[in-house]
Design a protein around this motif. Sequence first.
Motif, PDB file in Angstrom:
ATOM      1  N   ALA A  66       0.934  -1.407   0.032  1.00  0.00           N
ATOM      2  CA  ALA A  66      -0.138  -0.128   0.017  1.00  0.00           C
ATOM      3  C   ALA A  66       1.049   1.454  -0.090  1.00  0.00           C
ATOM      4  O   ALA A  66       0.363   2.423  -0.125  1.00  0.00           O
ATOM      5  N   LEU A  67       2.153   0.962   0.255  1.00  0.00           N
ATOM      6  CA  LEU A  67       3.082   2.184   0.615  1.00  0.00           C
ATOM      7  C   LEU A  67       4.193   2.435  -0.633  1.00  0.00           C
ATOM      8  O   LEU A  67       4.228   3.640  -0.958  1.00  0.00           O
ATOM      9  N   PHE A  68       4.826   1.496  -1.038  1.00  0.00           N
ATOM     10  CA  PHE A  68       6.042   1.564  -1.754  1.00  0.00           C
ATOM     11  C   PHE A  68       5.914   1.798  -3.174  1.00  0.00           C
ATOM     12  O   PHE A  68       5.145   0.841  -3.566  1.00  0.00           O
ATOM     13  N   VAL A  69       6.923   2.538  -3.916  1.00  0.00           N
ATOM     14  CA  VAL A  69       6.897   2.324  -5.389  1.00  0.00           C
ATOM     15  C   VAL A  69       8.292   2.229  -5.651  1.00  0.00           C
ATOM     16  O   VAL A  69       9.297   2.818  -4.794  1.00  0.00           O
ATOM     17  N   PRO A  70       8.862   1.677  -6.724  1.00  0.00           N
ATOM     18  CA  PRO A  70      10.176   1.544  -6.936  1.00  0.00           C
ATOM     19  C   PRO A  70      10.903   3.163  -7.239  1.00  0.00           C
ATOM     20  O   PRO A  70      10.434   4.010  -7.711  1.00  0.00           O
ATOM     21  N   ASP A  71      12.258   3.188  -6.862  1.00  0.00           N
ATOM     22  CA  ASP A  71      12.677   4.582  -7.296  1.00  0.00           C
ATOM     23  C   ASP A  71      12.639   4.886  -8.525  1.00  0.00           C
ATOM     24  O   ASP A  71      12.519   5.950  -8.913  1.00  0.00           O
ATOM     25  N   ALA A  72      12.895   3.917  -9.544  1.00  0.00           N
ATOM     26  CA  ALA A  72      12.925   4.336 -10.914  1.00  0.00           C
ATOM     27  C   ALA A  72      11.520   4.672 -11.324  1.00  0.00           C
ATOM     28  O   ALA A  72      11.575   5.079 -12.457  1.00  0.00           O
ATOM     29  N   GLU A  73      10.620   4.192 -10.482  1.00  0.00           N
ATOM     30  CA  GLU A  73       9.155   4.658 -11.308  1.00  0.00           C
ATOM     31  C   GLU A  73       8.411   5.101 -10.259  1.00  0.00           C
ATOM     32  O   GLU A  73       7.181   4.680  -9.871  1.00  0.00           O
TER      33      GLU A  73
END
Length: 287
Positions: A215-222
């Motif tokens: 619910a929280l995280f997204v990859p740094d690249a996107e």
Amino acid sequence: MVVKIQTIRDIKLYLREELNGLYPETEIIAFTNLIKTKFRFTKLQMFSFPESPVTGKQAAEIARICMELKTGRPIQYIIGETRFYNCTIKVNSSTLIPRPETEELVDLIIKENRGFTGSLLDIGTGSGAIAIALAINMPGSAVTGTDISDPALDIARENAVLNKASVTFTMSDMLNSGILILPGTDIIVSNPPYVRESEKSRMEKNVLDFEPHSALFVPDAEPLKFYKAILEIAQRILVMHGKIYFEINETLGKEMSDMLASEGYSEIRVINDINGKERFVTGIKND
Ligand code: SAM
Ligand code: GLN
């Protein structure tokens, strides 16, 4: 001194004694209030009759809650619910605990759309907090909430019943938008995952240890991948001059407003939260 919980007044004294040094006073007061709400004490009892008795069973329950608080587990998960806007929202380990910033987003939408009639879609609804608060406070709206998590949707449906809100909750993967076809939507709102993996080190341990990472995280690249997906969905289902409201990562206001502009939105605004951080973006679809 060892406080025994015999009256409503003792709840705060007990928590203060047990949790002193572990949590700041403001949090101890917030815990006290949530516990009182959980036991459905009336305002009259709480404010005019703080000497009202607490049963032995309730006292034992409060002691148990306090022990769990010492492990760092969020109070909302321990007691299974929280307050959000004017609603009681159940939460569990499948749902994010709705945040005060998100209440600000709900408040903004309600205030900017007084008298609204039409359809409203909350993408990534989690506990259903946004969808339910909007359905209750915008009585002319037909609200749908979607999420990829079936266990979260189960809680969202329970929350709709608990709050007597009429909301349709549907499973849908926003990254695979073919599943959801809801043409003619007038307002889209979303608080998707937006914390970059690299921001983990700055987060509170109790968030990292207990809240669902999906619910929280997204990859740094996107970091904007969910917003891109939602704008693609909006391209197909949001009506012309329909509105979009996002909660965003405070560091990406410029990127978000540029993205809305390049998708042909007008009246784009980046709006600060109560802490002065760029937290919301809104715009109107124009082509
Ligand atoms: N709307 C709730 C709130 O504001 O408290 C929850 C927001 S939480 C930040 C993001 C939500 O997006 C989670 O409930 C998560 O399950 C959901 N989600 C994550 N990936 C998704 C996907 N691919 N499709 C749909 N929902 C997704
Ligand atoms: N505001 C939340 C937090 O700081 C993040 C919510 C989100 O990723 N949408 O934990």
